[in-house]
Design a protein around this motif. Sequence first.
Motif, short mmCIF file in Angstrom:
data_model
loop_
_atom_site.label_atom_id
_atom_site.label_comp_id
_atom_site.label_asym_id
_atom_site.label_seq_id
_atom_site.Cartn_x
_atom_site.Cartn_y
_atom_site.Cartn_z
N LYS A 570 0.86 -1.24 -0.08
CA LYS A 570 0.02 -0.04 0.07
C LYS A 570 0.89 1.05 -0.05
O LYS A 570 1.97 1.17 0.89
CB LYS A 570 -0.91 -0.08 1.26
CG LYS A 570 -1.83 0.91 1.21
CD LYS A 570 -3.18 0.64 2.39
CE LYS A 570 -3.78 1.99 2.52
NZ LYS A 570 -4.44 1.92 3.92
N LEU A 571 0.55 2.19 -0.94
CA LEU A 571 1.46 3.37 -0.99
C LEU A 571 0.86 4.46 -0.15
O LEU A 571 -0.14 5.00 -0.84
CB LEU A 571 1.65 3.59 -2.45
CG LEU A 571 2.09 2.68 -3.67
CD1 LEU A 571 2.48 2.96 -4.70
CD2 LEU A 571 3.79 1.96 -2.89
N GLY A 572 1.27 5.04 0.84
CA GLY A 572 0.61 6.09 1.72
C GLY A 572 1.27 7.66 1.40
O GLY A 572 0.76 8.24 2.06
N TYR A 573 1.79 7.62 0.47
CA TYR A 573 2.62 8.80 0.19
C TYR A 573 2.27 9.76 -1.11
O TYR A 573 2.74 10.63 -1.21
CB TYR A 573 4.19 8.69 0.18
CG TYR A 573 4.51 7.80 -1.07
CD1 TYR A 573 4.70 6.45 -0.95
CD2 TYR A 573 4.81 8.58 -2.03
CE1 TYR A 573 5.17 5.76 -2.05
CE2 TYR A 573 5.23 7.71 -3.47
CZ TYR A 573 5.38 6.19 -3.09
OH TYR A 573 5.82 5.59 -4.37
N PHE A 593 12.91 2.83 0.35
CA PHE A 593 12.69 4.17 0.22
C PHE A 593 11.80 4.73 1.28
O PHE A 593 11.23 5.82 1.48
CB PHE A 593 11.91 4.65 -1.14
CG PHE A 593 12.86 4.60 -2.22
CD1 PHE A 593 13.80 5.59 -2.50
CD2 PHE A 593 13.28 3.11 -3.16
CE1 PHE A 593 14.72 5.58 -3.60
CE2 PHE A 593 13.89 3.11 -3.93
CZ PHE A 593 14.79 4.11 -4.47
N GLU A 594 11.59 3.86 2.37
CA GLU A 594 10.50 4.20 3.47
C GLU A 594 11.31 5.48 4.11
O GLU A 594 10.45 6.34 4.47
CB GLU A 594 10.63 3.16 4.40
CG GLU A 594 9.78 3.19 5.92
CD GLU A 594 8.10 3.40 5.26
OE1 GLU A 594 7.78 2.54 4.71
OE2 GLU A 594 7.61 4.30 6.14
N ASP B 8 4.53 14.70 6.15
CA ASP B 8 4.50 13.25 6.56
C ASP B 8 5.69 12.77 6.88
O ASP B 8 6.03 11.97 8.16
CB ASP B 8 3.85 12.53 5.50
CG ASP B 8 2.48 12.59 5.68
OD1 ASP B 8 1.83 13.16 6.56
OD2 ASP B 8 1.75 11.59 4.67
N ARG B 9 6.74 12.97 6.08
CA ARG B 9 8.13 12.06 6.04
C ARG B 9 8.49 12.96 7.51
O ARG B 9 9.55 12.06 8.09
CB ARG B 9 8.90 12.62 4.84
CG ARG B 9 8.07 11.96 3.59
CD ARG B 9 9.21 11.20 2.84
NE ARG B 9 9.93 10.53 3.18
CZ ARG B 9 11.30 10.47 3.54
NH1 ARG B 9 11.95 11.35 3.04
NH2 ARG B 9 11.88 9.39 4.28
N ASP B 12 7.27 11.42 11.36
CA ASP B 12 6.47 10.29 11.25
C ASP B 12 5.67 9.70 12.51
O ASP B 12 4.77 9.24 12.30
CB ASP B 12 7.71 9.28 11.02
CG ASP B 12 7.72 8.53 9.79
OD1 ASP B 12 8.50 7.79 9.25
OD2 ASP B 12 6.60 8.37 9.14
N GLU B 17 0.68 6.45 9.76
CA GLU B 17 0.52 5.82 8.31
C GLU B 17 1.85 6.01 7.66
O GLU B 17 2.50 7.09 7.59
CB GLU B 17 -0.50 6.72 7.40
CG GLU B 17 -0.24 6.44 6.05
CD GLU B 17 -1.67 5.49 5.65
OE1 GLU B 17 -1.70 5.06 4.48
OE2 GLU B 17 -2.21 5.41 6.72
N LYS B 18 2.40 4.78 7.34
CA LYS B 18 3.64 4.70 6.66
C LYS B 18 3.71 4.86 5.35
O LYS B 18 2.55 4.89 4.58
CB LYS B 18 4.41 3.24 6.98
CG LYS B 18 4.60 3.03 8.45
CD LYS B 18 4.79 1.75 9.04
CE LYS B 18 6.13 1.20 8.31
NZ LYS B 18 6.25 -0.36 8.63
N MET B 19 4.82 5.09 4.50
CA MET B 19 5.19 5.39 3.33
C MET B 19 4.43 4.23 2.67
O MET B 19 3.94 3.80 1.63
CB MET B 19 6.33 5.82 2.80
CG MET B 19 6.37 7.14 3.35
SD MET B 19 7.96 7.83 2.32
CE MET B 19 7.68 7.87 0.71
#
Lengths: 749, 108
Positions: A570-573, A593-594, B8-9, B12, B17-19
């Motif tokens: 799931k992509l949350g960005y 890339f987290e 967001d980044r 954290d 919600e994580k990326m």
Amino acid sequence: MSLKPRQVDFNATWKAIKETIRGVITLDHVPRTVWNDRFSDVYSLCVAYPEPLADRLYAETRQYLIDHVAQLLIKVQQDGEQSLVKNYFLYWTQYSAGSRYLHSLYLYLNQQHIRTQRMSDAEIIYGSIDPNVAIQGDQMEIGELALQVWQTNMISPLGHRLVKLLLEAIDLDRAGLPPKIPIEAVKGTILSFVEVQAYRKKSQLQLYVELFEMPFLNASGEHFKKDAAILLQERNVSLYMEKVKAKIDEELFRARQFLYSSSLPKVADRCQQHMIAEHLQFLYSECQNMVKFEQRKDLSNMYDLLKTVPNALVSLVDTVFDHIKNQGLAAIHNLQGDSVHINFVENLLTVYKKYRALINEVFKSDQNFMGALDKACNSVINHRPNDGRSPCRSPELLAKYCDTLLKKSSKGICESEVDEKLSESIIIFKYIDDKDVFQKFYSRSLAKRLIHQQTQSMDAEEAMINRLKQACGYEFTSKLHRMFTDMSVSADLNNKFQTFLNNDKIELGINFGIYVLQAGAWPLGQAVVTPFALPQQLEKSVQMFESFYHNKFNGRKLTWLHHLCQAELKLGYLRKPYVVTVQTFQMAILLLFEKVDTLSCKEIKETLQLNSEQFKRHAVSLVDSKLLLADTEDIDEFETNLRLNLDYSNKRTKFRITAAVQKETPHEVEQTMNSVEEDRKMYLQAAIVRIMKSRKVLKHNLLIQEVYSQSKVSFAPSVQLIKKCIESLIDKQYIERTPHSSEEYSYVA
Amino acid sequence: MADENDNDRIDDNQKPEKMFTLKKWNAVAMWSWDVECDTCAICRVQVMDACLRCQAESKKDSYGKQDCVVVWGECNHSFHYCCMSLWVKQNNRCPLCQQEWSIQRMGK
């Protein structure tokens, strides 16, 4: 009246009998009482005292009949040739009926006096005595006697004149002119030649055949020849065939109308000989075009005519074979584009079905033509383009065709349609020589469908495997079956693993599913297990499952096939939450890339311990999908930096990055072909060893033949390949050349 | 929007919600017998396949047989169980090293 033998006055009694005979033989009125008295008179003469008078009675009766027939002969002729047949028929009808009654009147004489002194049936049938001689010397039953008298005293003098008139009558009928003699008289006269000898036990038809049939057939033959010559002048084959067919029907009708039934085949035979067999070249001259333009009516006529002549069909069959072959080759020539495999199979099926229908309809499913169809299909399907230099692609294309049908994506086709198409593909499959190649391609695509869950319906898959098994036997599909079984075993395993997790209250953090495949059954051998550092998110799952599995099974080791695993991320960005399906390696790259936006290829590669090939393939697929951005045109594993695309957008919120996984690369095709080649060598070597072990010593040619016949179920090996295998077995000292001949091998125990 | 993502980044902890969230993993693994030599010395067939006898018999069966398992001796040599149980009737020694045969474990 007493039955006791007594003295009888022959002359008086005979006089009375004679009078009654006249009445009986001319079908005059004979009162019952008179009939009864004469019946007794015959009896009393036969048992007369002091000596029986039967012989005398017989002789007198015979003489009477001879006289009677002599009178009839005069009557028959009295109206001249014109009415000869008519009169003959008239008196014959009367006489033959009368003689039957007479026979009954003489019942006692027939049964007690004559039958006892005659030869048994067996003696007549199996004895070598000429029936004519035997019967003449003997006394005959009265009915037979009457017929024989007719034959010698009526037919003998008149026969040839009658036959001449009969043939003229038939000629008149052929010409379509009104009959001069009533038809029933013609037929009755002809049949009288049969009836007059019907009492015989042997060669009943002798008179009919000699007197009438032979001249008739000869005359008819001449007529057919003339007819054919006239028809030929039109130089039109299709018209000629029409006419000949009509002619044969007409002649058979005529034969049925006039002749005894035994003549029918002979008439047809003559007709066929003179009108068909003698003009085969003429018929063949149009054969090519008729086949080429598929003139059904003409071909059907041609078939009907040629069928009757031995071996005449061969030429037509060959022409049909060439035609089907050309049509087949044209149908698959120069196919291009993405759907080559679909066009290939469906075009071939169209050709096959078309000609099978044609053969059913036009050639009445004749085996010769079915054989030609098989042969033609065989050579089309196994055709190697470029004069045999290029390999035959049929097995690959057919396997791909099945794959397309069985895959989920096949759009808009309902299940029954898919099922039908799959059963039809078996038609093509049966013609393929290299079935082993097909099996390789099929098992590869089946593996992909199963692992990537792209199977449309498990029922359809299983049905297809069963069809292949039916066509080729258990061994051919055993691996496919094992793959299939692994799927259900895995489903079971997943359930048990979940229960295990629930019982021990273990959370994996992800939705975990697994396929455990049996080594050896799956066509994955070539794909080497690459080094890979497992992302930490997966470690727990892997550990838990391994311990669960080892607990459950003994002595097994598990190898993780990461290149086949799939993950949903799931992509949350991004603006919308996306769910993307990726391969494990792609997932691993993305997960890095987290915490950072940009990574160098070198870093990624080292962290994940991927080899260059794998890394490049997956990095490229991620860049192509625009999830990642590269700062150089080509991705170089040392210099390029990869950046996360934070502006990524897609119309769909759920998608899959597939490119790198599923495309059948040329490399893969080549690999498949190579592995087929290896398997064939092993198969052939095994076959050679088996044969040599049982035969000990064998000539080269015989060995090649044996090997060929053993292997043709799954492929057609080239002689060259067999020779190579023999050489390598000699090197390995399984067999050796015998000292006295280089063309002979012996088994080395 | 890009700014939001950047936020967001940076933070954290505020937004859980994580990326990337790993939702589902469909793994594929291959199993094979844990043996040193992958051919059965008695029937010369790969231990992963059923032994010759079983192959011949299972022809009547529609699915591949799962029952032809592997057996390890104390000497660590491994064979098809079917092959070995026939062998020991003749000679109770390992065909490879001639040691007295005793079963260490069996495949399952």
